[in-house]
Design an enzyme around this catalytic site. Sequence first.
Site, mmCIF file in Angstrom:
data_model
loop_
_atom_site.group_PDB
_atom_site.id
_atom_site.type_symbol
_atom_site.label_atom_id
_atom_site.label_comp_id
_atom_site.label_asym_id
_atom_site.label_seq_id
_atom_site.Cartn_x
_atom_site.Cartn_y
_atom_site.Cartn_z
ATOM 1 N N LYS A 124 -26.899 34.171 72.534
ATOM 2 C CA LYS A 124 -26.660 33.164 71.489
ATOM 3 C C LYS A 124 -26.506 31.824 72.189
ATOM 4 O O LYS A 124 -26.148 31.769 73.372
ATOM 5 C CB LYS A 124 -25.387 33.479 70.690
ATOM 6 C CG LYS A 124 -25.349 32.803 69.350
ATOM 7 C CD LYS A 124 -26.192 33.524 68.299
ATOM 8 C CE LYS A 124 -26.357 32.705 67.046
ATOM 9 N NZ LYS A 124 -27.080 33.462 65.997
ATOM 10 N N ASP A 164 -30.621 29.391 63.729
ATOM 11 C CA ASP A 164 -29.376 29.868 63.108
ATOM 12 C C ASP A 164 -28.898 28.681 62.274
ATOM 13 O O ASP A 164 -29.710 27.811 61.906
ATOM 14 C CB ASP A 164 -28.347 30.300 64.167
ATOM 15 C CG ASP A 164 -27.145 31.015 63.555
ATOM 16 O OD1 ASP A 164 -27.296 32.130 63.066
ATOM 17 O OD2 ASP A 164 -26.031 30.433 63.540
ATOM 18 N N PHE A 236 -26.198 27.800 50.451
ATOM 19 C CA PHE A 236 -27.605 27.811 50.051
ATOM 20 C C PHE A 236 -28.425 27.314 51.228
ATOM 21 O O PHE A 236 -29.082 26.279 51.176
ATOM 22 C CB PHE A 236 -27.905 27.009 48.775
ATOM 23 C CG PHE A 236 -29.279 27.372 48.243
ATOM 24 C CD1 PHE A 236 -29.474 28.616 47.655
ATOM 25 C CD2 PHE A 236 -30.374 26.547 48.406
ATOM 26 C CE1 PHE A 236 -30.739 29.009 47.228
ATOM 27 C CE2 PHE A 236 -31.639 26.933 47.981
ATOM 28 C CZ PHE A 236 -31.824 28.159 47.391
ATOM 29 N N GLY A 237 -28.351 28.065 52.324
ATOM 30 C CA GLY A 237 -29.148 27.754 53.510
ATOM 31 C C GLY A 237 -30.347 28.663 53.567
ATOM 32 O O GLY A 237 -30.751 29.251 52.559
ATOM 33 N N ASN A 238 -30.907 28.788 54.773
ATOM 34 C CA ASN A 238 -32.105 29.620 54.975
ATOM 35 C C ASN A 238 -31.888 31.037 54.473
ATOM 36 O O ASN A 238 -32.755 31.640 53.850
ATOM 37 C CB ASN A 238 -32.421 29.708 56.476
ATOM 38 C CG ASN A 238 -32.748 28.349 57.047
ATOM 39 O OD1 ASN A 238 -33.450 27.578 56.429
ATOM 40 N ND2 ASN A 238 -32.219 28.043 58.232
ATOM 41 N N VAL A 239 -30.713 31.563 54.781
ATOM 42 C CA VAL A 239 -30.431 32.953 54.496
ATOM 43 C C VAL A 239 -30.209 33.173 52.995
ATOM 44 O O VAL A 239 -30.785 34.086 52.388
ATOM 45 C CB VAL A 239 -29.197 33.376 55.329
ATOM 46 C CG1 VAL A 239 -28.625 34.666 54.841
ATOM 47 C CG2 VAL A 239 -29.584 33.476 56.800
ATOM 48 N N ALA A 240 -29.392 32.324 52.396
ATOM 49 C CA ALA A 240 -29.094 32.452 50.964
ATOM 50 C C ALA A 240 -30.368 32.319 50.131
ATOM 51 O O ALA A 240 -30.568 33.037 49.146
ATOM 52 C CB ALA A 240 -28.078 31.389 50.556
HETATM 53 P P1 NAP Z 1 -28.080 27.191 57.289
HETATM 54 O O1 NAP Z 1 -29.411 27.175 56.641
HETATM 55 O O2 NAP Z 1 -27.732 26.107 58.211
HETATM 56 O O3 NAP Z 1 -26.977 27.314 56.141
HETATM 57 C C1 NAP Z 1 -25.628 27.565 56.455
HETATM 58 C C2 NAP Z 1 -24.734 26.961 55.390
HETATM 59 O O4 NAP Z 1 -23.374 27.276 55.715
HETATM 60 C C3 NAP Z 1 -24.844 25.462 55.327
HETATM 61 O O5 NAP Z 1 -24.872 25.105 53.963
HETATM 62 C C4 NAP Z 1 -23.556 24.970 56.021
HETATM 63 O O6 NAP Z 1 -23.073 23.795 55.381
HETATM 64 C C5 NAP Z 1 -22.591 26.085 55.811
HETATM 65 N N1 NAP Z 1 -21.671 26.183 56.956
HETATM 66 C C6 NAP Z 1 -21.969 26.277 58.258
HETATM 67 N N2 NAP Z 1 -20.881 26.341 59.026
HETATM 68 C C7 NAP Z 1 -19.855 26.265 58.189
HETATM 69 C C8 NAP Z 1 -18.466 26.286 58.385
HETATM 70 N N3 NAP Z 1 -17.908 26.420 59.609
HETATM 71 N N4 NAP Z 1 -17.700 26.205 57.287
HETATM 72 C C9 NAP Z 1 -18.245 26.115 56.059
HETATM 73 N N5 NAP Z 1 -19.566 26.108 55.820
HETATM 74 C C10 NAP Z 1 -20.357 26.167 56.865
HETATM 75 O O7 NAP Z 1 -27.874 28.575 58.109
HETATM 76 P P2 NAP Z 1 -28.470 30.011 57.844
HETATM 77 O O8 NAP Z 1 -29.589 30.210 58.797
HETATM 78 O O9 NAP Z 1 -28.702 30.209 56.397
HETATM 79 O O10 NAP Z 1 -27.284 30.930 58.343
HETATM 80 C C11 NAP Z 1 -26.244 31.382 57.456
HETATM 81 C C12 NAP Z 1 -25.527 32.585 58.060
HETATM 82 O O11 NAP Z 1 -26.476 33.643 58.287
HETATM 83 C C13 NAP Z 1 -24.860 32.335 59.404
HETATM 84 O O12 NAP Z 1 -23.707 33.131 59.508
HETATM 85 C C14 NAP Z 1 -25.901 32.840 60.400
HETATM 86 O O13 NAP Z 1 -25.327 33.187 61.649
HETATM 87 C C15 NAP Z 1 -26.409 34.059 59.654
HETATM 88 N N6 NAP Z 1 -27.708 34.547 60.080
HETATM 89 C C16 NAP Z 1 -28.795 33.740 60.041
HETATM 90 C C17 NAP Z 1 -30.027 34.246 60.420
HETATM 91 C C18 NAP Z 1 -31.281 33.422 60.316
HETATM 92 O O14 NAP Z 1 -32.354 34.006 60.441
HETATM 93 N N7 NAP Z 1 -31.200 32.143 60.049
HETATM 94 C C19 NAP Z 1 -30.129 35.557 60.870
HETATM 95 C C20 NAP Z 1 -28.991 36.374 60.892
HETATM 96 C C21 NAP Z 1 -27.798 35.848 60.483
HETATM 97 P P3 NAP Z 1 -22.503 22.539 56.196
HETATM 98 O O15 NAP Z 1 -23.558 22.127 57.161
HETATM 99 O O16 NAP Z 1 -22.242 21.542 55.142
HETATM 100 O O17 NAP Z 1 -21.250 22.994 56.893
#
Ligand code: NAP
Length: 444
Positions: A124, A164, A236-240
């Site tokens: 990571k 991520d 509502f990020g990539n995952v949501a």
């Molecule tokens: P993303 O698109 O950046 O969305 C993450 C969201 O969570 C953003 O709206 C962010 O808002 C919020 N956030 C981040 N850190 C925060 C914190 N400390 N407190 C409150 N809100 C927070 O990321 P994502 O890729 O969807 O990832 C979401 C989750 O899925 C993470 O746990 C990640 O490790 C996990 N995941 C992702 C993948 C992947 O393929 N992307 C794969 C496996 C697991 P703000 O910026 O406003 O804080």
Amino acid sequence: MTIDKLMFDLEARHPGETEYLQAVKEVLISIEEVYNQHPEFEKAKIIERLVEPDRIFTFRVPWVDDHGEVQVNLGYRIQFNNAIGPYKGGLRFHPSVNLSILKFLGFEQIFKNALTTLPMGGAKGGSDFYIKGKSDAEVMRFCQAFMLELWHNIGPNMDVPAGDIGVGAREVGYLYGMYKKLIREHTGTITGKGLEYGGSLIRPEATGYGGLYFVDRMLHTHGHDIKGKTIAISGFGNVAWGAALKANQMGAKVVTLSGPDGYIYDPDGVSGEKIDYMLELRATGNDEVSPYAEQFGVEFFEGKRPWEQKVDIALPCATQNELDRKDALALIGNNVLCVAEISNMGCTPGAIDLFIEHKILYGPGKAVNAGGVSTSGLEMTQNAMHLSWPATEVDNRLHQIMSNIHDQCVKYGTQPDGYINYMKGANIAGFMKVAHAMMEQGIV
Ligand code: NAP
């Protein structure tokens, strides 16, 4: 193995690294019984070796903002364990990033990657850089500066980063562009790339899709159908986004989304043009959800989390420890059927204990969200073969991998009373594979 002693030593060595210690403790509790049936593991100090990363790189990332001012961020890459394949894990850009968070994510990644059945070790990395409020040019300069440090230590058979939180297609493009310039090879070392230059179809949606495939299997195994079920999603990020798309395709209804400002409750369901609206909003750099409430005339709950709503399924999709004991009590009080973490370590240990105590179907992140890294593994395979598979082929493989992960959890997690402890199952299945690989490779 004595968990208390191990944790005591680890806390003394790494004081204050709370998320990392939390992740280690969860795994130790799950595997204790199995571990103690293998005295050879104890003799080879498998646990003591597994909990410490192979190496950690920490570096300064200087870059110049649009006003000509020099900014300095911190960069990290943690190469945790490569017993079963090259180091593999995402990069997180968020102001909350620190060593503890990246170590917890890297540690979890070892077991998650083992579960996928693909040859990938755990890693990571990331930075405390915040993309919010930055111009495109600033993001590019930062990504280039970050890669100027990292490129020596990554490679297609050494370490393959991905996205991520805060690292999506745009950031991967800038990171890869600089990597390619420095290495002078097109080796596909980063995954999550654009389709035009080696990315895989389905990768952007894969984590959310995979999460829903896993939930579907959980429900089926327990005689339920996902069709018609209500779902609470956070973030509502990539995952949501991927999770919401697949939930709709499967006939379920997503009734919440959240952002830093609070959450919305949409009884008619978040689908179609509403998802497109949120995507457009996010593309402007706004990740709040109150505009959705205004646009579609639904309720907005300022500063609250969606877990207080009555739903059949709860899917944390934003960040770690975003669902705590109080939230768990609310969900249980509302007869929630299934809670599955699509974010990493989305629930606190107190919440997980309650779900297991009440025999709720609970899916841990390392199993539920493994579809993302699985599809990254498929991207690596396509890059190595110099070809691209059609979407149906990638999706079929993803589906198969998620079913397989589910079955491993059932195999190792089914309790004498028939309850499936998916957390225990995932931890044991992932651990056994890595432990055996480490045993066969000697003390290194
Ligand atoms: P993303 O698109 O950046 O969305 C993450 C969201 O969570 C953003 O709206 C962010 O808002 C919020 N956030 C981040 N850190 C925060 C914190 N400390 N407190 C409150 N809100 C927070 O990321 P994502 O890729 O969807 O990832 C979401 C989750 O899925 C993470 O746990 C990640 O490790 C996990 N995941 C992702 C993948 C992947 O393929 N992307 C794969 C496996 C697991 P703000 O910026 O406003 O804080």
